[in-house]
Design a protein around this motif. Structure first.
Motif, PDB file in Angstrom:
ATOM      1  N   PHE A   1       0.843  -1.202   0.000  1.00  0.00           N
ATOM      2  CA  PHE A   1       0.000   0.000   0.000  1.00  0.00           C
ATOM      3  C   PHE A   1       0.882   1.257   0.000  1.00  0.00           C
ATOM      4  N   ASN A   2       1.915   1.230   0.862  1.00  0.00           N
ATOM      5  CA  ASN A   2       2.840   2.362   0.907  1.00  0.00           C
ATOM      6  C   ASN A   2       3.546   2.549  -0.415  1.00  0.00           C
ATOM      7  N   ALA A   3       3.931   1.439  -1.029  1.00  0.00           N
ATOM      8  CA  ALA A   3       4.625   1.507  -2.310  1.00  0.00           C
ATOM      9  C   ALA A   3       3.739   2.132  -3.381  1.00  0.00           C
ATOM     10  N   MET A   4       2.431   1.997  -3.197  1.00  0.00           N
ATOM     11  CA  MET A   4       1.481   2.441  -4.218  1.00  0.00           C
ATOM     12  C   MET A   4       0.916   3.839  -3.953  1.00  0.00           C
ATOM     13  N   SER A   5       1.431   4.535  -2.925  1.00  0.00           N
ATOM     14  CA  SER A   5       0.753   5.772  -2.522  1.00  0.00           C
ATOM     15  C   SER A   5       0.638   6.813  -3.648  1.00  0.00           C
ATOM     16  N   ALA A   6       1.704   6.990  -4.424  1.00  0.00           N
ATOM     17  CA  ALA A   6       1.621   8.027  -5.471  1.00  0.00           C
ATOM     18  C   ALA A   6       0.558   7.697  -6.532  1.00  0.00           C
ATOM     19  N   PRO A   7       0.555   6.481  -7.117  1.00  0.00           N
ATOM     20  CA  PRO A   7      -0.514   6.198  -8.088  1.00  0.00           C
ATOM     21  C   PRO A   7      -1.916   6.236  -7.479  1.00  0.00           C
ATOM     22  N   LEU A   8      -2.061   5.815  -6.229  1.00  0.00           N
ATOM     23  CA  LEU A   8      -3.405   5.835  -5.631  1.00  0.00           C
ATOM     24  C   LEU A   8      -3.909   7.264  -5.476  1.00  0.00           C
ATOM     25  N   LEU A   9      -3.010   8.149  -5.042  1.00  0.00           N
ATOM     26  CA  LEU A   9      -3.422   9.553  -4.914  1.00  0.00           C
ATOM     27  C   LEU A   9      -3.707  10.156  -6.285  1.00  0.00           C
ATOM     28  N   THR A  10      -2.969   9.707  -7.279  1.00  0.00           N
ATOM     29  CA  THR A  10      -3.193  10.219  -8.636  1.00  0.00           C
ATOM     30  C   THR A  10      -4.519   9.698  -9.183  1.00  0.00           C
ATOM     31  N   ALA A  11      -4.826   8.436  -8.899  1.00  0.00           N
ATOM     32  CA  ALA A  11      -6.107   7.879  -9.341  1.00  0.00           C
ATOM     33  C   ALA A  11      -7.242   8.675  -8.706  1.00  0.00           C
TER      34      ALA A  11
ATOM     35  N   ASP B   1     -12.912  -3.063  -9.652  1.00  0.00           N
ATOM     36  CA  ASP B   1     -13.668  -3.508  -8.481  1.00  0.00           C
ATOM     37  C   ASP B   1     -14.465  -2.367  -7.864  1.00  0.00           C
ATOM     38  N   GLY B   2     -13.837  -1.190  -7.813  1.00  0.00           N
ATOM     39  CA  GLY B   2     -14.526  -0.034  -7.230  1.00  0.00           C
ATOM     40  C   GLY B   2     -15.772   0.297  -8.038  1.00  0.00           C
ATOM     41  N   THR B   3     -15.629   0.277  -9.343  1.00  0.00           N
ATOM     42  CA  THR B   3     -16.760   0.558 -10.229  1.00  0.00           C
ATOM     43  C   THR B   3     -17.848  -0.503 -10.050  1.00  0.00           C
ATOM     44  N   ALA B   4     -17.433  -1.761  -9.863  1.00  0.00           N
ATOM     45  CA  ALA B   4     -18.403  -2.847  -9.699  1.00  0.00           C
ATOM     46  C   ALA B   4     -19.261  -2.628  -8.450  1.00  0.00           C
TER      47      ALA B   4
ATOM     48  N   VAL C   1      -9.863   2.598  -5.847  1.00  0.00           N
ATOM     49  CA  VAL C   1      -9.995   1.166  -5.553  1.00  0.00           C
ATOM     50  C   VAL C   1      -9.713   0.329  -6.806  1.00  0.00           C
ATOM     51  N   ASN C   2     -10.123   0.830  -7.967  1.00  0.00           N
ATOM     52  CA  ASN C   2      -9.829   0.126  -9.222  1.00  0.00           C
ATOM     53  C   ASN C   2      -8.325  -0.084  -9.396  1.00  0.00           C
ATOM     54  N   VAL C   3      -7.570   1.003  -9.176  1.00  0.00           N
ATOM     55  CA  VAL C   3      -6.116   0.933  -9.372  1.00  0.00           C
ATOM     56  C   VAL C   3      -5.471   0.057  -8.290  1.00  0.00           C
ATOM     57  N   TRP C   4      -5.963   0.179  -7.081  1.00  0.00           N
ATOM     58  CA  TRP C   4      -5.438  -0.622  -5.967  1.00  0.00           C
ATOM     59  C   TRP C   4      -5.620  -2.110  -6.260  1.00  0.00           C
ATOM     60  N   SER C   5      -6.785  -2.472  -6.784  1.00  0.00           N
ATOM     61  CA  SER C   5      -7.041  -3.878  -7.087  1.00  0.00           C
ATOM     62  C   SER C   5      -6.118  -4.381  -8.203  1.00  0.00           C
ATOM     63  N   ASP C   6      -5.909  -3.568  -9.231  1.00  0.00           N
ATOM     64  CA  ASP C   6      -4.983  -3.967 -10.308  1.00  0.00           C
ATOM     65  C   ASP C   6      -3.604  -4.259  -9.736  1.00  0.00           C
ATOM     66  N   SER C   7      -3.158  -3.368  -8.838  1.00  0.00           N
ATOM     67  CA  SER C   7      -1.799  -3.512  -8.313  1.00  0.00           C
ATOM     68  C   SER C   7      -1.707  -4.750  -7.413  1.00  0.00           C
ATOM     69  N   CYS C   8      -2.764  -5.015  -6.639  1.00  0.00           N
ATOM     70  CA  CYS C   8      -2.758  -6.225  -5.795  1.00  0.00           C
ATOM     71  C   CYS C   8      -2.738  -7.473  -6.685  1.00  0.00           C
TER      72      CYS C   8
END
Ligand code: ASP
Length: 404
Positions: free
Chosen positions: A249-259, A300-303, A382-389
């Protein structure tokens, strides 16, 4: 000089943007252009980035057996997480019942929505481009992905002389695009300042809708997103991938904030690929396959949102959906999340597909319009977070050693 980490820079930019948008809505033009330039920069790199990364990724995977296994795992992950997401939404909307007693007077005019998404059959058909240059020019993601996978695969089938040559060309092209991506990422804080200030200034009038029955509707969507992002997906990362969800999650902070700021998984893709590869340590072979596909089909978020919104509209019109009809909502919400493009408001357009599938009034979309932008920001995250997971889970299952 103190060098702040990118996600801190973005957070400060977000904070300043909210204040600016709230207090100087008339002067928002002074900063909005930075957002426009940033988004143009991201859009500029998406097509060549996807093309080079998939071709080089697939060419490096090599044989059909490996490719098939990777494809199967990717789809299994996408479908199962989207399904969990919808189930979460369905349970919450039945418990909270946000639409009961909702004020139908709130209905706003539905603006002309451009046809950015289609139904599933059409989506599958569109995957096969009739003219690849046309697909590249119109940034038709699925068509570009399909073509690139084929090119990558057949590079491995030609004579060694050409195989080495083309693999080198696309590996090199990908390296160049990643360098270019790093350059564009440098401007993320300024870009986000411009985008978010504009959104806040635009949406100030809608703040009143946050109270009352739309408030309950938002609560149901947000709770669903929260549960999926902080319970379901981390559990998958922890127990299926055996990786550390918090570190990831920490590694993904920049793309998540951008999403969150851009409401677009496609525009965020360059940052997502950069973070999953460089911060979480997933190989290019996996990221280049899983992430571009995920940005287009795994939402997933959209779903969650599709399901809650359709049920909310049914409740608001006092229409009791039978069990069977609710199952139709589940299936169409899944298809809608696959068919929605990774751009702002795509999910809203797809609601009409669900509404017509279960025979609900299409004007119902007007009910949820006022708060859609904010929900779009949250569901895109959430969409981007799910892709990264997904990238982490699949990388681990392929035996990769990650940094998370
Ligand atoms: N904006 C979302 C995305 O890009 C799609 C949607 O509208 O739900 O992921």
């Amino acid at each position: 000089m103190l060098k702040l980490k990118l996600h801190w820079q973005i957070l400060i930019a977000l904070f300043v943007a909210v204040l600016y948008g709230m207090f100087f809505p008339e002067e928002v033009g002074y900063v909005k252009w930075m957002g426009d330039i940033f988004l143009r920069g991201l859009r500029m790199i998406i097509v060549p980035l996807i093309l080079t990364s998939i071709i080089s990724g697939v060419a490096n995977i090599g044989d059909a057996h490996n490719l098939g296994r990777l494809g199967l795992k990717t789809f299994a992950y996408y479908i199962s997480t989207s399904f969990f997401a919808i189930l979460t939404g369905l349970i919450l909307v039945n418990l909270i019942k946000p639409g009961i007693g909702a004020d139908l007077g709130l209905t706003t005019e539905v603006p002309e929505l451009t046809a950015t998404s289609g139904d599933l059959g059409e989506v599958i058909m569109r995957m096969i481009p009739t003219n690849i240059f046309d697909a590249l020019a119109s940034a038709d993601m699925l068509a570009i992905i399909f073509f690139s996978i084929l090119v990558g695969y057949f590079i491995t089938k030609v004579d060694d002389k050409y195989k080495v040559l083309f693999t080198d060309i696309f590996n090199g092209g990908f390296e160049v695009m990643m360098k270019l991506t790093h350059f564009v990422i440098l401007f993320t804080p300024l870009g986000i300042l411009g985008i978010v200030a504009g959104v806040v200034a635009d949406q100030a009038d809608n703040l009143t809708s946050l109270v009352g029955s739309l408030g309950m509707y938002m609560l149901a969507v947000l709770l669903g997103l929260f549960f999926h992002a902080f319970v379901t997906l981390p559990l998958i990362v922890k127990f299926v991938a055996k990786a550390n969800p918090w570190k990831h999650f920490n590694a993904m902070s920049a793309p998540l904030l951008t999403a969150f700021s851009t409401s677009s998984s496609s525009a965020t893709l360059p940052l997502t690929m950069d973070a999953v590869e460089n911060n979480s340590g997933v190989s290019n072979k996996i990221t280049s396959f899983v992430l571009p596909l995920g940005a287009t089909v795994n939402m997933d978020g959209t779903a969650i949102y599709e399901c809650v919104a359709a049920m909310f509209i049914a409740q608001a019109y006092g229409i009791d959906l039978s069990f069977l009809q609710q199952m139709i909502v589940v299936v169409t919400a899944l298809l809608a999340s696959i068919g929605a493009a990774g751009i702002p408001m795509a999910g809203l357009v797809m609601i009409s597909v669900i509404l017509s599938a279960v025979g609900l009034p299409l004007e119902g979309v007007g009910l949820i319009l006022a708060v859609d932008r904010f929900l779009d920001m949250c569901r895109t995250t959430v969409n981007v977070w799910s892709d990264s997971c997904g990238a982490v889970t699949i990388a681990k299952s392929e035996g990769e050693t990650l940094k998370v």
